[in-house]
Motif scaffolding. Structure first.
Motif, PDB file in Angstrom:
ATOM      1  N   GLN A 194       4.734  -3.457  -1.294  1.00 47.22           N
ATOM      2  CA  GLN A 194       5.158  -2.866  -2.563  1.00 47.22           C
ATOM      3  C   GLN A 194       4.043  -2.004  -3.171  1.00 47.22           C
ATOM      4  N   LEU A 195       2.798  -2.467  -3.060  1.00 46.65           N
ATOM      5  CA  LEU A 195       1.678  -1.681  -3.573  1.00 46.65           C
ATOM      6  C   LEU A 195       1.551  -0.360  -2.822  1.00 46.65           C
ATOM      7  N   LEU A 197       4.326   1.980  -4.026  1.00 44.85           N
ATOM      8  CA  LEU A 197       3.995   2.512  -5.349  1.00 44.85           C
ATOM      9  C   LEU A 197       2.965   3.625  -5.242  1.00 44.85           C
ATOM     10  N   ALA A 198       1.920   3.400  -4.436  1.00 48.60           N
ATOM     11  CA  ALA A 198       0.865   4.402  -4.278  1.00 48.60           C
ATOM     12  C   ALA A 198       1.381   5.641  -3.549  1.00 48.60           C
ATOM     13  N   TYR A 221       4.617   6.820  -2.897  1.00 47.30           N
ATOM     14  CA  TYR A 221       5.663   7.636  -3.502  1.00 47.30           C
ATOM     15  C   TYR A 221       5.256   8.174  -4.866  1.00 47.30           C
ATOM     16  N   GLY A 222       4.384   7.444  -5.561  1.00 42.44           N
ATOM     17  CA  GLY A 222       3.821   8.001  -6.791  1.00 42.44           C
ATOM     18  C   GLY A 222       2.985   9.229  -6.501  1.00 42.44           C
TER      19      GLY A 222
END
Length: 483
Positions: free
Chosen positions: A121-122, A125-126, A128-129
């Motif tokens: 998940q991290l 997040l990294a 696609y952000g």
């Protein structure tokens, strides 16, 4: 992530291939997907398209903040780290064995296979952000280059002292309109032609900027340069020097940001020779080529402009003449960023569409492909969900770009936020897990030291970029060109 997406989005084409040829093995790879056709050339083109982007335009400014010693040293350090970690990441495409193991189609799949748990998940997040941030940044940069064409003609016609203020907003809308059309390209495998065109454009405008800088240096004229860059008390205050140094590091980090799409690029390669070997060669070719351009553009640009180097040396009007060459260079930047935008947004599209396919497999709006016969093109398959979702995404990124049209600080923040987790941390952790490196062994220790050092660099770069954004917001004047 993209396994189901590829299966659903391409099922009509795959089915027709099977009927026409009657030989599944001829048309499909070992994982049941349509046969991959990527080569060393196409992978190198994807990498160059992703790496040589708007980052090259800010390097003269970055070198000016760091000086003749630290500037080239930081450039070379980022180059070596990026290449090293990209080789580690290339080996993780298949697991557990880098040659015969199971394929992992996306960065998140790779992290899931090697690390698992909350780190997946991290990573998402990294990654696609960062991808969203890059597409916003490219919208800003492309519009600035389009505006620069009009400003160049204005300066040529009315003189260099005229303000020639032009709004970025109409050009952001033009860029977004083009992206809405190109975003209907189904997936990464169909982008090779666009990446090759974009790579050619990147060489063109980088070469023009380099040539103009060399001409300016050869033409004489005194500019101030120094071993430590901008001078405290003369060019900047002490605090400004610190913040600008941090931001410059972030800009250089952004200039090497392609790890976010490395696995997706590798997934386009033919299975023979082994994908990891081809990807390592493509990474070496791509990083070496871009580093050469970066050092030349950054250092020669600093020699040409000195401590007053503009944030974007082709749109900040360090050059005014020949105006037609400036126009051509900025057109090349815009064309390149049109292609680069697609390279970075396709993984986002694939991720969202895969999730929706898995969540609502019976919904025809999401799953149905409609065949449309286009003259001179052939049959094209339209998916209404893909059409609506991708159009909305492009519009949203364009609106955000209109709200925050700041070049250097935005690039620095994206670079700082993505460099450590995606370029350094995850590749190193996955290599340790895949190779089963013993804890506290010599190799384990120096890999951890590299990881921690890069974390510190990313934190200070992010701090400098946030401070730069805050300063830009204070002086921001809507409807004016932002350089």
């Amino acid at each position: 992530m993209a396994r189901e997406f590829q299966k659903n989005s391409m099922f009509i084409e795959q089915g027709s291939e099977k009927l026409d040829n009657g030989d599944v093995r001829k048309n499909f790879d070992d994982d049941g997907r349509a046969k991959r056709t990527g080569t060393l050339l196409t992978a190198s083109a994807h990498i160059i398209t992703a790496v040589i982007g708007s980052g090259v335009l800010s390097l003269a400014w970055a070198i000016a903040q760091l000086g003749w010693v630290a500037g080239p040293a930081v450039l070379m350090a980022f180059s070596c780290i990026t290449y090293f970690t990209s080789t580690l990441l290339a080996d993780c495409y298949r697991s557990p064995d880098p040659v015969t193991g199971h394929r992992n189609y996306t960065y998140m799949d790779v992290v899931r296979a090697h690390l698992g748990g909350v780190k997946v998940q991290l990573c998402g997040l990294a990654q696609y952000g960062n991808l969203i941030g890059v597409t916003i940044g490219y919208t800003i940069t492309a519009s600035i280059s389009m505006v620069a064409v009009k400003r160049s003609n204005c300066f040529h016609k009315h003189g260099h002292d005229v303000k020639c203020s032009i709004s970025n907003y109409p050009f952001m809308i033009i860029f977004a309109t083009i992206q809405i059309i190109l975003s209907q390209i189904p997936n990464f495998h169909k982008l090779s032609w666009l990446s090759i065109l974009a790579a050619v454009m990147s060489f063109a405008y980088s070469s023009i900027g380099l040539g103009l800088s060399i001409t300016k240096v050869a033409g004489g004229g005194h500019v101030r340069t120094s071993l430590t860059g901008v001078t405290v008390g003369v060019d900047v205050s002490g605090s400004e020097k610190v913040w600008r140094t941090f931001q410059a590091i972030g800009d250089i980090a952004f200039a090497y940001a392609y790890s976010t799409v490395l696995i997706e690029i590798q997934d386009t390669l033919k299975p023979h020779p082994p994908e990891n070997k081809v990807m390592k060669k493509a990474s070496l070719a791509g990083v070496s080529t871009t580093t050469l351009f970066y050092v030349l553009c950054g250092c020669v640009g600093y020699a040409a402009f000195g401590n007053d180097a503009p944030g974007n040396f082709l749109t900040g009007f360090g050059f005014y003449e020949p105006f037609w060459l400036i126009d051509f260079a900025n057109v090349c930047i815009a064309i390149h960023l049109i292609g680069a935008y697609q390279v970075f947004c396709q993984p986002i599209f694939g991720f969202v569409e895969a999730r929706c396919h898995n969540r609502w497999p019976e919904t025809k709006f999401i799953t149905t492909e409609h065949a449309v016969d286009i003259p001179f093109f052939g049959v094209y398959y339209i998916n209404f969900f893909r059409l609506v979702w991708r159009t909305v995404y492009v519009i949203v990124t364009a609106v955000i770009a209109m709200i925050l049209p700041f070049f250097n600080a935005f690039l620095g923040l994206i670079g700082a936020a993505s460099f450590y987790p995606l370029t350094v941390y995850f590749p190193i952790e996955m290599h340790i897990a895949q190779s089963k490196i013993p804890k506290f062994s010599f190799t384990w220790i120096w890999l951890k030291i590299l990881s921690w050092a890069c974390l510190v660099v990313s934190i200070v770069a992010a701090a400098g970029s946030i401070q730069g954004l805050a300063q830009d917001l204070k002086t921001y004047k809507p409807f004016k060109t932002q350089q």
